[in-house]
Scaffold this active site. Structure first.
Site, PDB file in Angstrom:
ATOM      1  N   HIS A 224       0.833  -1.192   0.000  1.00 29.16           N
ATOM      2  CA  HIS A 224       0.000   0.000   0.000  1.00 29.16           C
ATOM      3  C   HIS A 224       0.875   1.252   0.000  1.00 29.16           C
ATOM      4  O   HIS A 224       2.085   1.173   0.188  1.00 29.16           O
ATOM      5  CB  HIS A 224      -0.925   0.025   1.221  1.00 29.16           C
ATOM      6  CG  HIS A 224      -2.079  -0.910   1.115  1.00 29.16           C
ATOM      7  ND1 HIS A 224      -1.975  -2.255   1.395  1.00 29.16           N
ATOM      8  CD2 HIS A 224      -3.371  -0.705   0.745  1.00 29.16           C
ATOM      9  CE1 HIS A 224      -3.158  -2.829   1.205  1.00 29.16           C
ATOM     10  NE2 HIS A 224      -4.008  -1.921   0.804  1.00 29.16           N
TER      11      HIS A 224
ATOM     12  N   LYS B 280      -0.303   4.678   4.710  1.00 30.21           N
ATOM     13  CA  LYS B 280      -1.163   3.721   5.416  1.00 30.21           C
ATOM     14  C   LYS B 280      -0.586   3.424   6.796  1.00 30.21           C
ATOM     15  O   LYS B 280       0.615   3.172   6.937  1.00 30.21           O
ATOM     16  CB  LYS B 280      -1.313   2.432   4.606  1.00 30.21           C
ATOM     17  CG  LYS B 280      -2.342   1.470   5.204  1.00 30.21           C
ATOM     18  CD  LYS B 280      -2.667   0.352   4.231  1.00 30.21           C
ATOM     19  CE  LYS B 280      -3.663  -0.643   4.830  1.00 30.21           C
ATOM     20  NZ  LYS B 280      -4.939   0.010   5.172  1.00 30.21           N
TER      21      LYS B 280
END
Length: 271
Positions: A157, A161
């Protein structure tokens, strides 16, 4: 039937703005309120304008309970503690609560289950059709191959995040554990560093990568003797999660109280 009145909480965030746009683009629903935390600089601003749309007249507020009382559903991609609080309010108002929040611990899930006695709560670590289809396939493959095949879940990600492994990775791990009829908490290996020894038979491993602006890449690897099977999903636009959440809310309209998943929404339980 009139359009379903939906509230977006965390409306000024990236997912919140995507949810506002998804409601605007979907027939059968309408944005009835937009909620942000007290003190947010977005308070008083038009929620649609924040999402890059024409003004809607729906101004961002911090009064969630008042908004819930006038609505039929709430879309929630906030934080675990906030989601638990919103679940309690949704239960009081008897409205549908769609929770896409990740990073939840057992104590949060227990409170969601309690709230689900009074409201329909649809919770998933990922709201996309592709990921939930992938989870169904992972469950089937894990049941078919057995424990002599090792399972590793790799996800990547964007650099911002904050939780790891991702909610989607956990969702896929749970699917693999269900396929094997084991408890993920007892099989999960989330960290390997140093002299960790040989891989434990039957374990389900996780690896989390972070960097750049990656929306979400997930791969489930089944590694056998002399061969390997890989199932993967690549998310190219976070709007697909928002679209799935709106679809879930519309599906939940009129449902009896209970804790549901996207597998219920998409009819994937029998795959």
């Amino acid at each position: 039937m009139s359009d379903m009145r939906l509230v977006v909480v965390g409306a000024a965030g990236r997912m919140g703005r995507s949810l506002v746009k998804a409601i605007h683009d979907t027939q059968g629903c309408v944005l009835s309120a937009a909620i942000e935390r007290p003190g947010s600089p977005a308070l008083g601003q038009d929620a649609a304008v924040l999402a890059g749309l024409p003004a809607s007249g729906v101004l961002v507020s911090d009064d969630a309970l008042a908004a819930f009382v006038e609505a039929e559903g709430v879309l929630d991609f906030t934080t675990p503690d906030a989601t638990v609080a919103f679940a309690g309010l949704a239960a009081q108002a008897r409205i549908v609560h769609v929770a896409g929040t990740t990073g939840m611990e057992p104590q949060h899930l227990a409170k969601l289950e309690a709230a689900a006695r009074h409201a329909a709560i649809i919770r998933s670590g990922n709201m996309s059709l592709g990921v939930n289809l992938l989870a169904a396939l992972v469950r089937k493959v894990a049941a078919t191959l057995g424990t002599d095949w090792d399972i590793e879940i790799v996800e990547m990600h964007h650099r911002l995040k904050v939780d790891a492994p991702s909610g989607t990775a956990v969702l896929l791990g749970e699917a693999a554990a269900q396929g094997r009829d084991v408890d993920l908490a007892e099989s999960r290996v989330a960290v390997r560093d140093g002299q960790v020894g040989a891989r434990l038979p039957g374990s389900i491993g996780f690896a989390a990568l972070r960097g750049g602006t990656v929306v979400g890449d997930h791969k489930v690897i089944f590694a056998g003797a002399g061969e390997r099977l890989e199932l993967a999903h690549v998310a190219e636009d976070r709007s697909l999660f928002a679209q799935g959440a709106v679809k879930a809310a519309l599906w939940g309209r009129g449902r009896k109280p209970g804790l549901y998943s996207m597998a219920d929404v998409l009819g994937l339980d029998n795959l």
